[in-house]
Design a protein around this motif. Structure first.
Motif, PDB file in Angstrom:
ATOM      1  N   GLN A   1     -13.076 -14.121 133.880  1.00  0.00           N
ATOM      2  CA  GLN A   1     -13.141 -14.643 135.107  1.00  0.00           C
ATOM      3  C   GLN A   1     -11.934 -14.062 136.147  1.00  0.00           C
ATOM      4  N   ILE A   2     -10.738 -14.173 135.526  1.00  0.00           N
ATOM      5  CA  ILE A   2      -9.488 -13.611 136.267  1.00  0.00           C
ATOM      6  C   ILE A   2      -9.611 -12.090 136.729  1.00  0.00           C
ATOM      7  N   LEU A   3      -9.970 -11.461 135.676  1.00  0.00           N
ATOM      8  CA  LEU A   3      -9.975  -9.867 135.508  1.00  0.00           C
ATOM      9  C   LEU A   3     -11.339  -9.740 136.855  1.00  0.00           C
ATOM     10  N   HIS A   4     -12.247 -10.559 136.686  1.00  0.00           N
ATOM     11  CA  HIS A   4     -13.369 -10.124 137.809  1.00  0.00           C
ATOM     12  C   HIS A   4     -12.739 -10.192 139.129  1.00  0.00           C
ATOM     13  N   VAL A   5     -11.965 -11.379 139.184  1.00  0.00           N
ATOM     14  CA  VAL A   5     -11.568 -11.663 140.520  1.00  0.00           C
ATOM     15  C   VAL A   5     -10.464 -10.566 141.008  1.00  0.00           C
TER      16      VAL A   5
ATOM     17  N   TYR B   1     -13.699 -10.214 151.315  1.00  0.00           N
ATOM     18  CA  TYR B   1     -13.285 -10.752 149.709  1.00  0.00           C
ATOM     19  C   TYR B   1     -13.791 -12.003 149.456  1.00  0.00           C
ATOM     20  N   ALA B   2     -14.183 -12.908 150.542  1.00  0.00           N
ATOM     21  CA  ALA B   2     -14.872 -14.277 150.299  1.00  0.00           C
ATOM     22  C   ALA B   2     -16.402 -14.015 149.932  1.00  0.00           C
ATOM     23  N   LEU B   3     -16.988 -13.103 150.696  1.00  0.00           N
ATOM     24  CA  LEU B   3     -18.606 -12.798 150.566  1.00  0.00           C
ATOM     25  C   LEU B   3     -18.577 -12.060 149.096  1.00  0.00           C
ATOM     26  N   LEU B   4     -17.649 -11.333 148.590  1.00  0.00           N
ATOM     27  CA  LEU B   4     -17.779 -10.812 147.112  1.00  0.00           C
ATOM     28  C   LEU B   4     -17.421 -11.713 146.072  1.00  0.00           C
ATOM     29  N   ILE B   5     -16.692 -12.645 146.400  1.00  0.00           N
ATOM     30  CA  ILE B   5     -16.394 -13.737 145.492  1.00  0.00           C
ATOM     31  C   ILE B   5     -17.631 -14.569 145.419  1.00  0.00           C
ATOM     32  N   MET B   6     -18.278 -14.924 146.478  1.00  0.00           N
ATOM     33  CA  MET B   6     -19.438 -15.697 146.346  1.00  0.00           C
ATOM     34  C   MET B   6     -20.449 -15.141 145.630  1.00  0.00           C
ATOM     35  N   ILE B   7     -20.639 -13.446 146.028  1.00  0.00           N
ATOM     36  CA  ILE B   7     -21.829 -12.716 145.340  1.00  0.00           C
ATOM     37  C   ILE B   7     -21.477 -12.655 143.671  1.00  0.00           C
ATOM     38  N   HIS B   8     -20.101 -12.712 143.549  1.00  0.00           N
ATOM     39  CA  HIS B   8     -19.927 -12.662 142.200  1.00  0.00           C
ATOM     40  C   HIS B   8     -20.210 -14.065 141.173  1.00  0.00           C
ATOM     41  N   TYR B   9     -19.903 -15.083 141.819  1.00  0.00           N
ATOM     42  CA  TYR B   9     -20.369 -16.439 141.190  1.00  0.00           C
ATOM     43  C   TYR B   9     -21.870 -16.591 141.198  1.00  0.00           C
TER      44      TYR B   9
ATOM     45  N   VAL C   1     -18.738  -0.450 136.290  1.00  0.00           N
ATOM     46  CA  VAL C   1     -17.910  -0.232 134.853  1.00  0.00           C
ATOM     47  C   VAL C   1     -17.109  -1.189 134.846  1.00  0.00           C
ATOM     48  N   THR C   2     -16.370  -1.687 135.736  1.00  0.00           N
ATOM     49  CA  THR C   2     -15.312  -2.686 135.278  1.00  0.00           C
ATOM     50  C   THR C   2     -16.075  -3.909 134.581  1.00  0.00           C
ATOM     51  N   HIS C   3     -17.120  -4.457 135.258  1.00  0.00           N
ATOM     52  CA  HIS C   3     -17.767  -5.591 134.662  1.00  0.00           C
ATOM     53  C   HIS C   3     -18.310  -5.456 133.238  1.00  0.00           C
ATOM     54  N   PHE C   4     -18.826  -3.981 132.981  1.00  0.00           N
ATOM     55  CA  PHE C   4     -19.292  -3.762 131.464  1.00  0.00           C
ATOM     56  C   PHE C   4     -18.129  -3.980 130.595  1.00  0.00           C
ATOM     57  N   ILE C   5     -16.990  -3.388 130.917  1.00  0.00           N
ATOM     58  CA  ILE C   5     -15.816  -3.327 130.098  1.00  0.00           C
ATOM     59  C   ILE C   5     -15.282  -4.809 129.917  1.00  0.00           C
ATOM     60  N   ILE C   6     -15.265  -5.656 130.866  1.00  0.00           N
ATOM     61  CA  ILE C   6     -14.573  -7.033 130.715  1.00  0.00           C
ATOM     62  C   ILE C   6     -15.596  -7.701 130.304  1.00  0.00           C
ATOM     63  N   ASP C   7     -16.910  -7.767 130.485  1.00  0.00           N
ATOM     64  CA  ASP C   7     -18.019  -8.396 129.402  1.00  0.00           C
ATOM     65  C   ASP C   7     -17.934  -8.086 128.149  1.00  0.00           C
ATOM     66  N   GLN C   8     -17.959  -6.815 127.904  1.00  0.00           N
ATOM     67  CA  GLN C   8     -17.992  -6.449 126.550  1.00  0.00           C
ATOM     68  C   GLN C   8     -16.751  -7.036 125.711  1.00  0.00           C
ATOM     69  N   SER C   9     -15.731  -6.957 126.355  1.00  0.00           N
ATOM     70  CA  SER C   9     -14.397  -7.492 125.575  1.00  0.00           C
ATOM     71  C   SER C   9     -14.665  -8.979 125.561  1.00  0.00           C
ATOM     72  N   LYS C  10     -15.059  -9.724 126.298  1.00  0.00           N
ATOM     73  CA  LYS C  10     -15.310 -11.095 126.133  1.00  0.00           C
ATOM     74  C   LYS C  10     -16.353 -11.339 125.080  1.00  0.00           C
ATOM     75  N   CYS C  11     -17.481 -10.572 124.861  1.00  0.00           N
ATOM     76  CA  CYS C  11     -18.397 -10.837 124.022  1.00  0.00           C
ATOM     77  C   CYS C  11     -17.705 -10.287 122.503  1.00  0.00           C
ATOM     78  N   LEU C  12     -16.851  -9.615 122.559  1.00  0.00           N
ATOM     79  CA  LEU C  12     -16.026  -9.041 121.440  1.00  0.00           C
ATOM     80  C   LEU C  12     -15.042 -10.030 121.044  1.00  0.00           C
ATOM     81  N   ASN C  13     -14.893 -11.325 121.799  1.00  0.00           N
ATOM     82  CA  ASN C  13     -13.837 -12.139 121.576  1.00  0.00           C
ATOM     83  C   ASN C  13     -12.333 -11.774 121.885  1.00  0.00           C
TER      84      ASN C  13
END
Length: 110
Positions: free
Chosen positions: A92-96, A7-15, A72-84
């Motif tokens: 960021q909470i959803l990514h975590v 979990y810690a490793l994937l959080i660091m990779i995410h950021y 897939v989840t990153h695409f959906i979450i970031d697209q939703s953010k880009c669409l406001n």
């Protein structure tokens, strides 16, 4: 690897991937619209960003399945953010949360 380590490793990779490895060009042009105008390269930029995120998961877990979940989840979450439809903090909470689920799957806890 136990849950807390992955979990810690994937959080660091995410950021690392979401901030340090995402340049200004990708951050701007992954949006479908820029200043109200259609952006014809949004799909390429968003796909590249999600591929970098999923590569980090793959390198940490050696699992194409878990990397695909990230893509897939990153695409959906970031697209939703880009669409406001999401704020930066919601994004960021959803990514975590996704990283939490991937970590649980990796360690066999779910």
């Amino acid at each position: 690897m136990d849950f807390l380590k992955i979990y810690a490793l994937l959080i660091m990779i995410h950021y690392l991937c979401d901030f340090a490895l995402q340049n200004n060009f990708v951050a701007k042009f992954k949006a479908i619209k820029i200043n109200g105008e259609y952006n014809p390269i949004w799909y390429h930029c968003l796909t590249a960003h999600c591929a970098i995120q999923s590569l980090g998961v793959y390198l940490a877990t050696k699992s194409l399945f878990l990397a695909s979940i990230m893509f897939v989840t990153h695409f959906i979450i970031d697209q939703s953010k880009c669409l406001n439809k999401l704020t930066f903090n919601q994004d960021q909470i959803l990514h975590v949360v996704v990283i939490l689920v991937i970590s649980l799957l990796y360690t066999g806890l779910i």
